[in-house]
Write a protein that holds these residues in place. Structure first.
Motif, PDB file in Angstrom:
ATOM      1  N   ALA A 141       0.788  -1.292  -0.138  1.00  9.06           N
ATOM      2  CA  ALA A 141       0.012  -0.110  -0.014  1.00  9.06           C
ATOM      3  C   ALA A 141       0.857   1.238  -0.175  1.00  9.06           C
ATOM      4  CB  ALA A 141      -0.927   0.055   1.175  1.00  9.06           C
ATOM      5  N   ILE A 142       0.725   2.152  -0.942  1.00  7.97           N
ATOM      6  CA  ILE A 142       1.497   3.227  -1.185  1.00  7.97           C
ATOM      7  C   ILE A 142       0.555   4.456  -0.919  1.00  7.97           C
ATOM      8  CG2 ILE A 142       3.037   4.568  -2.765  1.00  7.97           C
ATOM      9  CD1 ILE A 142       4.034   1.827  -2.172  1.00  7.97           C
ATOM     10  N   ASP A 143       1.242   5.528  -0.209  1.00  8.40           N
ATOM     11  CA  ASP A 143       0.554   6.789   0.052  1.00  8.40           C
ATOM     12  C   ASP A 143       1.356   7.862  -0.541  1.00  8.40           C
ATOM     13  OD1 ASP A 143      -1.309   8.780   1.768  1.00  8.40           O
ATOM     14  OD2 ASP A 143       0.538   9.569   1.864  1.00  8.40           O
ATOM     15  N   THR A 144       0.496   8.595  -1.740  1.00  6.79           N
ATOM     16  CA  THR A 144       1.234   9.752  -2.113  1.00  6.79           C
ATOM     17  C   THR A 144       0.188  11.136  -2.226  1.00  6.79           C
ATOM     18  OG1 THR A 144       2.605  10.410  -4.277  1.00  6.79           O
ATOM     19  CG2 THR A 144       0.646   8.930  -4.661  1.00  6.79           C
ATOM     20  N   ALA A 145       0.657  12.159  -3.105  1.00  7.38           N
ATOM     21  CA  ALA A 145      -0.413  13.115  -3.092  1.00  7.38           C
ATOM     22  C   ALA A 145      -0.137  13.782  -4.543  1.00  7.38           C
ATOM     23  CB  ALA A 145       0.107  14.164  -1.947  1.00  7.38           C
ATOM     24  N   ASN A 146      -0.971  14.601  -5.056  1.00 10.85           N
ATOM     25  CA  ASN A 146      -0.436  15.261  -6.220  1.00 10.85           C
ATOM     26  C   ASN A 146      -0.258  16.781  -5.777  1.00 10.85           C
ATOM     27  OD1 ASN A 146       0.008  15.873  -9.116  1.00 10.85           O
ATOM     28  ND2 ASN A 146      -2.017  15.049  -9.602  1.00 10.85           N
ATOM     29  N   GLN A 147       0.947  17.001  -4.962  1.00 13.88           N
ATOM     30  CA  GLN A 147       1.250  18.103  -4.524  1.00 13.88           C
ATOM     31  C   GLN A 147       2.900  17.973  -4.638  1.00 13.88           C
ATOM     32  OE1 GLN A 147       1.715  17.972  -0.280  1.00 13.88           O
ATOM     33  NE2 GLN A 147       1.426  20.160  -0.056  1.00 13.88           N
ATOM     34  N   ARG A 148       3.281  18.620  -5.880  1.00 11.20           N
ATOM     35  CA  ARG A 148       4.802  18.280  -6.039  1.00 11.20           C
ATOM     36  C   ARG A 148       5.696  19.046  -5.219  1.00 11.20           C
ATOM     37  NH1 ARG A 148       8.773  17.116  -6.482  1.00 11.20           N
ATOM     38  NH2 ARG A 148      10.168  16.651  -8.071  1.00 11.20           N
ATOM     39  N   ARG A 149       5.071  20.079  -4.191  1.00  9.48           N
ATOM     40  CA  ARG A 149       5.969  20.687  -3.349  1.00  9.48           C
ATOM     41  C   ARG A 149       6.608  19.564  -2.163  1.00  9.48           C
ATOM     42  NH1 ARG A 149       2.874  24.750   0.478  1.00  9.48           N
ATOM     43  NH2 ARG A 149       4.616  25.366   1.895  1.00  9.48           N
ATOM     44  N   GLN A 160      -2.998   5.338  -2.912  1.00  7.66           N
ATOM     45  CA  GLN A 160      -3.622   6.280  -2.250  1.00  7.66           C
ATOM     46  C   GLN A 160      -3.032   7.457  -2.756  1.00  7.66           C
ATOM     47  OE1 GLN A 160      -5.697   6.534   1.916  1.00  7.66           O
ATOM     48  NE2 GLN A 160      -3.661   7.537   2.266  1.00  7.66           N
ATOM     49  N   THR A 161      -4.055   8.446  -3.143  1.00  9.83           N
ATOM     50  CA  THR A 161      -3.202   9.880  -3.448  1.00  9.83           C
ATOM     51  C   THR A 161      -4.270  11.012  -2.880  1.00  9.83           C
ATOM     52  OG1 THR A 161      -2.340  11.308  -5.158  1.00  9.83           O
ATOM     53  CG2 THR A 161      -4.426  10.027  -5.944  1.00  9.83           C
ATOM     54  N   LYS A 162      -3.909  12.108  -3.120  1.00 12.27           N
ATOM     55  CA  LYS A 162      -4.660  13.305  -2.494  1.00 12.27           C
ATOM     56  C   LYS A 162      -4.940  14.522  -3.471  1.00 12.27           C
ATOM     57  CE  LYS A 162      -1.976  12.171   1.842  1.00 12.27           C
ATOM     58  NZ  LYS A 162      -0.819  11.828   1.305  1.00 12.27           N
ATOM     59  N   PHE A 163      -5.892  15.161  -3.227  1.00 10.19           N
ATOM     60  CA  PHE A 163      -6.231  16.750  -3.629  1.00 10.19           C
ATOM     61  C   PHE A 163      -5.829  17.671  -2.648  1.00 10.19           C
ATOM     62  CE2 PHE A 163      -8.813  20.433  -3.924  1.00 10.19           C
ATOM     63  CZ  PHE A 163      -8.570  20.807  -5.190  1.00 10.19           C
ATOM     64  N   THR A 164      -4.858  18.748  -3.191  1.00  4.41           N
ATOM     65  CA  THR A 164      -4.224  19.638  -2.256  1.00  4.41           C
ATOM     66  C   THR A 164      -4.907  20.822  -2.896  1.00  4.41           C
ATOM     67  OG1 THR A 164      -2.589  18.173  -2.206  1.00  4.41           O
ATOM     68  CG2 THR A 164      -2.269  20.353  -1.302  1.00  4.41           C
ATOM     69  N   TYR A 165      -5.522  21.674  -2.134  1.00  4.29           N
ATOM     70  CA  TYR A 165      -5.934  23.014  -2.479  1.00  4.29           C
ATOM     71  C   TYR A 165      -4.672  24.133  -2.758  1.00  4.29           C
ATOM     72  CZ  TYR A 165     -10.594  22.990  -0.360  1.00  4.29           C
ATOM     73  OH  TYR A 165     -11.774  22.810   0.028  1.00  4.29           O
TER      74      TYR A 165
END
Ligand SMILES: NC(=O)c1ccc[n+]([C@@H]2O[C@H](COP(=O)([O-])OP(=O)(O)OC[C@H]3O[C@@H](n4cnc5c(N)ncnc54)[C@H](OP(=O)(O)O)[C@@H]3O)[C@@H](O)[C@H]2O)c1
Length: 273
Positions: free
Chosen positions: A32-40, A68-73
């Protein structure tokens, strides 16, 4: 892959090592991998490269993994946005997830998480708009489950009070001094929400460096990190680890086989808060 995994490998702050460390984590046994579409803070395309390498090597297929990924404001992003800044929030959500699916070379993720509400206090109209767009993505089959991160109890209560669909996951930084996020864990337990705890090691140096805690780990024949992860699981959390070290990856995963005596779980739960 079961609906909810037993350990999440976190890919924040891995930069150019994201691909190699994602592949290594899978080789070591993480599924299981956690990431986010937040290049910062995350290099999601690098995570995708690591997944591709693991697929090519025949270690796993997409169906063996929980992604798992994320939406970041925009407020949490730098200039490298995965969406059009002028678009509505609903469109930004759709663009962000479409970009994540491209990065991860898949047609659906397992969990899509709101990285953090727009306000530290209230569940706002902006959050409601984003959450509705996330639900549409789920209904269209582009994610199996939804989550929220960096929330206060008040956010969750406001969601519940307004009849908003509650998330499948809450992902929070877990401070021992807050009773390991006791109130939010309790809200989650009562409503069948899986609590994901992150920074379990880095947020709690006062526990990990506490001589009696180190003695306890020695007596149990466990590394201090393993005691923390075993404890987390014993109180119903799904833990994350962000280790960059193969031995630590194996050690962290091995904590799944280690069971703490219930009286010890209580002692640790009360250790700092
Ligand atoms: N939703 C959010 O806003 C948010 C925010 C932050 C993080 N996260 C997620 O949570 C993940 C984990 O966060 P984190 O990196 O703060 O977590 P962490 O797992 O508490 O911290 C990782 C640190 O712990 C050390 N470590 C791990 N296992 C160890 C072991 N067995 N023995 C000794 N040291 C050990 C690592 O060192 P070595 O590398 O040397 O092992 C590293 O310094 C992130 O990657 C990200 O996916 C989410």
């Amino acid at each position: 892959m079961p609906l909810v995994p037993t350990f999440l490998y976190g890919t924040a702050w891995k930069e150019e090592r994201s691909a190699a460390l994602t592949e290594l984590a899978i080789r070591c046994g993480f599924r299981a991998i956690d990431t986010a579409n937040q290049r910062r803070h995350y290099f999601e395309a690098g995570v995708g490269e690591g997944l591709a390498a693991a697929y090519r090597a025949g270690i796993v297929t997409r169906d063996d993994l929980f992604l798992q990924t994320k939406f970041t404001y925009q407020r949490g992003q730098d200039h490298r946005l995965p969406y059009d800044a002028a678009a509505t929030l609903a469109v930004q959500v759709a663009q962000s997830l479409a970009s994540s699916l491209e990065h991860l070379a898949t047609d659906r993720v397992d969990s899509f998480v709101l990285h953090g509400p727009s306000s530290g206090y209230d569940w706002t109209d902006h959050d409601a708009e984003v959450w509705e767009a996330m639900r549409k993505e789920r209904d269209a089959g582009r994610t199996r489950l939804l989550g929220v991160s960096n929330v206060q109890l008040r956010h969750l209560e406001q969601m519940a009070d307004t009849g908003t669909e509650l998330p499948a996951f809450v992902q929070n930084r877990c401070f021992a001094r807050l009773g390991w996020d006791r109130e939010i864990r309790s809200f989650c337990r009562e409503r069948g929400i899986t609590y994901q705890g992150f920074s379990l090691l880095t947020a709690n140096p006062e526990v990990l460096q506490h001589p009696p805690f180190i003695d306890l780990a020695n007596q149990l024949g466990m590394a201090p990190a393993q005691v923390v992860f075993s404890f987390a699981r014993a109180v119903g959390m799904l833990p994350l680890t962000g280790t960059t070290n193969a031995e630590h990856m194996k050690q962290d995963l091995a904590s799944r086989e280690l069971e703490l005596p219930p009286e010890l779980v209580q002692v640790i739960e009360a250790i700092a808060g």
